[in-house]
Design a protein around this motif. Structure first.
Motif, PDB file in Angstrom:
ATOM      1  N   MET A 191      59.591 -89.530  53.094  1.00  0.00           N
ATOM      2  CA  MET A 191      58.823 -88.294  52.936  1.00  0.00           C
ATOM      3  C   MET A 191      58.511 -87.959  51.473  1.00  0.00           C
ATOM      4  O   MET A 191      57.384 -87.558  51.161  1.00  0.00           O
ATOM      5  CB  MET A 191      59.573 -87.139  53.606  1.00  0.00           C
ATOM      6  CG  MET A 191      58.735 -85.891  53.801  1.00  0.00           C
ATOM      7  SD  MET A 191      57.304 -86.203  54.852  1.00  0.00           S
ATOM      8  CE  MET A 191      56.200 -84.915  54.293  1.00  0.00           C
ATOM      9  N   PRO A 192      59.456 -88.083  50.539  1.00  0.00           N
ATOM     10  CA  PRO A 192      59.132 -87.747  49.149  1.00  0.00           C
ATOM     11  C   PRO A 192      57.956 -88.542  48.600  1.00  0.00           C
ATOM     12  O   PRO A 192      57.073 -87.988  47.941  1.00  0.00           O
ATOM     13  CB  PRO A 192      60.435 -88.073  48.400  1.00  0.00           C
ATOM     14  CG  PRO A 192      61.506 -87.898  49.424  1.00  0.00           C
ATOM     15  CD  PRO A 192      60.886 -88.407  50.698  1.00  0.00           C
ATOM     16  N   GLU A 193      57.921 -89.839  48.885  1.00  0.00           N
ATOM     17  CA  GLU A 193      56.831 -90.674  48.378  1.00  0.00           C
ATOM     18  C   GLU A 193      55.510 -90.326  49.059  1.00  0.00           C
ATOM     19  O   GLU A 193      54.453 -90.285  48.420  1.00  0.00           O
ATOM     20  CB  GLU A 193      57.161 -92.154  48.586  1.00  0.00           C
ATOM     21  CG  GLU A 193      56.086 -93.107  48.073  1.00  0.00           C
ATOM     22  CD  GLU A 193      55.701 -92.860  46.621  1.00  0.00           C
ATOM     23  OE1 GLU A 193      54.496 -92.964  46.307  1.00  0.00           O
ATOM     24  OE2 GLU A 193      56.595 -92.556  45.812  1.00  0.00           O
ATOM     25  N   ARG A 194      55.543 -90.077  50.355  1.00  0.00           N
ATOM     26  CA  ARG A 194      54.328 -89.711  51.080  1.00  0.00           C
ATOM     27  C   ARG A 194      53.761 -88.399  50.549  1.00  0.00           C
ATOM     28  O   ARG A 194      52.548 -88.263  50.347  1.00  0.00           O
ATOM     29  CB  ARG A 194      54.628 -89.575  52.575  1.00  0.00           C
ATOM     30  CG  ARG A 194      54.865 -90.896  53.289  1.00  0.00           C
ATOM     31  CD  ARG A 194      55.437 -90.680  54.674  1.00  0.00           C
ATOM     32  NE  ARG A 194      54.612 -89.787  55.486  1.00  0.00           N
ATOM     33  CZ  ARG A 194      55.014 -89.275  56.647  1.00  0.00           C
ATOM     34  NH1 ARG A 194      56.227 -89.559  57.123  1.00  0.00           N
ATOM     35  NH2 ARG A 194      54.221 -88.493  57.332  1.00  0.00           N
ATOM     36  N   LEU A 195      54.627 -87.448  50.311  1.00  0.00           N
ATOM     37  CA  LEU A 195      54.190 -86.150  49.798  1.00  0.00           C
ATOM     38  C   LEU A 195      53.650 -86.289  48.384  1.00  0.00           C
ATOM     39  O   LEU A 195      52.617 -85.685  48.038  1.00  0.00           O
ATOM     40  CB  LEU A 195      55.360 -85.163  49.835  1.00  0.00           C
ATOM     41  CG  LEU A 195      55.071 -83.753  49.315  1.00  0.00           C
ATOM     42  CD1 LEU A 195      53.941 -83.103  50.104  1.00  0.00           C
ATOM     43  CD2 LEU A 195      56.327 -82.887  49.376  1.00  0.00           C
ATOM     44  N   ARG A 196      54.333 -87.076  47.574  1.00  0.00           N
ATOM     45  CA  ARG A 196      53.896 -87.269  46.191  1.00  0.00           C
ATOM     46  C   ARG A 196      52.499 -87.889  46.158  1.00  0.00           C
ATOM     47  O   ARG A 196      51.629 -87.459  45.384  1.00  0.00           O
ATOM     48  CB  ARG A 196      54.886 -88.152  45.444  1.00  0.00           C
ATOM     49  CG  ARG A 196      54.606 -88.257  43.944  1.00  0.00           C
ATOM     50  CD  ARG A 196      55.664 -89.086  43.240  1.00  0.00           C
ATOM     51  NE  ARG A 196      57.001 -88.533  43.451  1.00  0.00           N
ATOM     52  CZ  ARG A 196      57.937 -89.091  44.224  1.00  0.00           C
ATOM     53  NH1 ARG A 196      57.677 -90.223  44.859  1.00  0.00           N
ATOM     54  NH2 ARG A 196      59.115 -88.540  44.357  1.00  0.00           N
ATOM     55  N   ALA A 197      52.252 -88.865  47.004  1.00  0.00           N
ATOM     56  CA  ALA A 197      50.941 -89.512  47.039  1.00  0.00           C
ATOM     57  C   ALA A 197      49.860 -88.527  47.482  1.00  0.00           C
ATOM     58  O   ALA A 197      48.740 -88.533  46.957  1.00  0.00           O
ATOM     59  CB  ALA A 197      50.979 -90.714  47.980  1.00  0.00           C
ATOM     60  N   PHE A 198      50.196 -87.681  48.430  1.00  0.00           N
ATOM     61  CA  PHE A 198      49.259 -86.668  48.941  1.00  0.00           C
ATOM     62  C   PHE A 198      48.866 -85.696  47.835  1.00  0.00           C
ATOM     63  O   PHE A 198      47.680 -85.391  47.639  1.00  0.00           O
ATOM     64  CB  PHE A 198      49.926 -85.927  50.105  1.00  0.00           C
ATOM     65  CG  PHE A 198      49.088 -84.851  50.742  1.00  0.00           C
ATOM     66  CD1 PHE A 198      48.088 -85.171  51.652  1.00  0.00           C
ATOM     67  CD2 PHE A 198      49.304 -83.512  50.441  1.00  0.00           C
ATOM     68  CE1 PHE A 198      47.325 -84.177  52.249  1.00  0.00           C
ATOM     69  CE2 PHE A 198      48.547 -82.513  51.024  1.00  0.00           C
ATOM     70  CZ  PHE A 198      47.549 -82.849  51.938  1.00  0.00           C
ATOM     71  N   ILE A 199      49.861 -85.240  47.083  1.00  0.00           N
ATOM     72  CA  ILE A 199      49.609 -84.282  46.007  1.00  0.00           C
ATOM     73  C   ILE A 199      48.854 -84.934  44.853  1.00  0.00           C
ATOM     74  O   ILE A 199      47.892 -84.364  44.316  1.00  0.00           O
ATOM     75  CB  ILE A 199      50.942 -83.686  45.496  1.00  0.00           C
ATOM     76  CG1 ILE A 199      51.669 -82.921  46.619  1.00  0.00           C
ATOM     77  CG2 ILE A 199      50.689 -82.774  44.299  1.00  0.00           C
ATOM     78  CD1 ILE A 199      50.916 -81.738  47.163  1.00  0.00           C
ATOM     79  N   GLU A 200      49.252 -86.127  44.476  1.00  0.00           N
ATOM     80  CA  GLU A 200      48.602 -86.809  43.354  1.00  0.00           C
ATOM     81  C   GLU A 200      47.139 -87.126  43.642  1.00  0.00           C
ATOM     82  O   GLU A 200      46.307 -87.157  42.731  1.00  0.00           O
ATOM     83  CB  GLU A 200      49.372 -88.079  43.002  1.00  0.00           C
ATOM     84  CG  GLU A 200      50.733 -87.807  42.353  1.00  0.00           C
ATOM     85  CD  GLU A 200      51.496 -89.071  42.031  1.00  0.00           C
ATOM     86  OE1 GLU A 200      51.035 -90.165  42.437  1.00  0.00           O
ATOM     87  OE2 GLU A 200      52.557 -88.978  41.377  1.00  0.00           O
ATOM     88  N   ALA A 201      46.821 -87.324  44.916  1.00  0.00           N
ATOM     89  CA  ALA A 201      45.430 -87.578  45.293  1.00  0.00           C
ATOM     90  C   ALA A 201      44.608 -86.295  45.322  1.00  0.00           C
ATOM     91  O   ALA A 201      43.384 -86.347  45.433  1.00  0.00           O
ATOM     92  CB  ALA A 201      45.369 -88.268  46.656  1.00  0.00           C
TER      93      ALA A 201
END
Length: 342
Positions: free
Chosen positions: A31-41
């Motif tokens: 979840m942390p990586e998925r969320l980080r990618a979502f925000i960074e995009a």
């Protein structure tokens, strides 16, 4: 604990939930990586609160370190009608199925609290309940607990009840037996992706909220991009297109609480455009619609009026061209332009 869990599931079903499963707070390690990618995009758009609490939203165990189990519950709000039929009625407003009746936050939370109190009576423990009111990744936890899987439209889907369901969570200090995570059963199906009117899915399982009509009508403040306004149709609060397109809805379970349905219906756009702040608040008291406020609501209504193609609604738009709210006035002028264009 096996006996307690069995009784817990029975109790949950008796409360009106369609499913009850258990996982650990740590069962969503990606979840942390998925969320980080979502925000960074930048897919979160104006939802700054998603970035502000990434540590909690990405790691449920950080939200309440004492929790040992997460009880995930689903409550159906499946419609008994075709929610896309209203899209063919240009004079009418299309409101998402989940917002047709009483605010689900209130109804589901009361059920969760009753279930949590029962659990405390059975076994000494501490509990916390959540219904979309804290940085809890409900959909990811729902998949980890086996309620369903996150489909290509990013919503939770079940082979037993489709995708029309509210999710709730009870965090507890009890060590309950966990359920197996659900596997993905979308296969090669792309129905939800192809149904999206604004192409909000850059890829399967990825949502760009900035193009999602639910986000645009509820979360987005100010004017909506010109490119997207014409694609919103008559949807003034939320959008059900991707949910309605899912083939797994053939197994949808009827909503156990009739308060989720009725009340709003498909009202006339011309009538909604006359609402001032007081009448808006009165009309949508107890509804999730109330939280976006009159100005954003009327902005959405005006986009729908502009998309109607009905010249007779031009005077309605004109009456709001000098509205004190800049986004409303802008939407009114845009609608007038759409309806008077040669």
């Amino acid at each position: 604990m096996d006996d307690l869990k069995g009784r817990l599931v029975s109790r949950a079903l008796g409360e009106g939930f369609v499913a009850c499963r258990v996982c650990k707070p740590s069962d969503v390690p990606d979840m942390p990586e998925r969320l980080r990618a979502f925000i960074e995009a930048g897919y979160h758009g104006q939802m700054g609160w998603m970035a502000d609490r990434m540590a909690w939203r990405g790691d449920p165990s950080a939200l309440w370190p004492q929790a040992r189990s997460v009880i995930m519950l689903a409550e159906s709000y499946a419609p008994e009608y075709d929610p896309t039929a209203v899209l063919e009625l240009p004079e009418k407003a299309a409101v998402s199925v989940y917002a047709q009746g009483r605010d689900y936050h209130d109804i589901v939370k009361k059920r969760l609290k009753r279930l949590a109190r029962w659990l405390i009576e059975q076994e000494a423990c501490e509990v916390k309940v959540f219904v979309d009111t804290a940085p809890v990744p409900e959909k990811a936890l729902g998949q980890a607990a086996g309620l369903g899987w996150q489909g290509k439209h990013t919503n939770l889907v079940s082979r037993d009840w489709g995708n029309w369901a509210f999710l709730g969570a009870i965090f507890t200090t009890l060590e309950l037996p966990v359920d197996a995570a659900e596997a993905d059963h979308c296969g090669s199906c792309r129905s939800c992706l192809e149904a999206c009117p604004t192409d909000a899915f850059p890829a399967p399982y990825r949502l760009d909220a900035r193009r999602c009509i639910s986000y645009l009508t509820i979360e987005h403040k100010g004017p909506v991009d010109l490119e997207l306004r014409g694609k919103m149709g008559n949807r003034i609060y939320g959008c059900d297109d991707c949910l309605a397109a899912c083939p797994w809805n053939k197994f949808a379970v009827a909503a156990s609480d009739m308060r989720y349905h009725g009340g709003v219906g498909a009202p006339d756009l011309a009538e909604l455009a006359t609402l001032d702040d007081a009448t808006f608040r009165t009309r949508f008291s107890g509804s999730p619609i109330k939280r976006i406020g009159r100005d954003r609501f009327i902005r959405n209504v005006l986009y729908a009026i502009g998309n109607s193609g009905l010249a007779k609604l031009a005077p309605v738009a004109k009456s709001l061209a000098d509205d004190p709210d800049p986004a409303v006035a802008d939407a009114a002028r845009w609608a007038m332009g759409c309806l008077t264009a040669k």
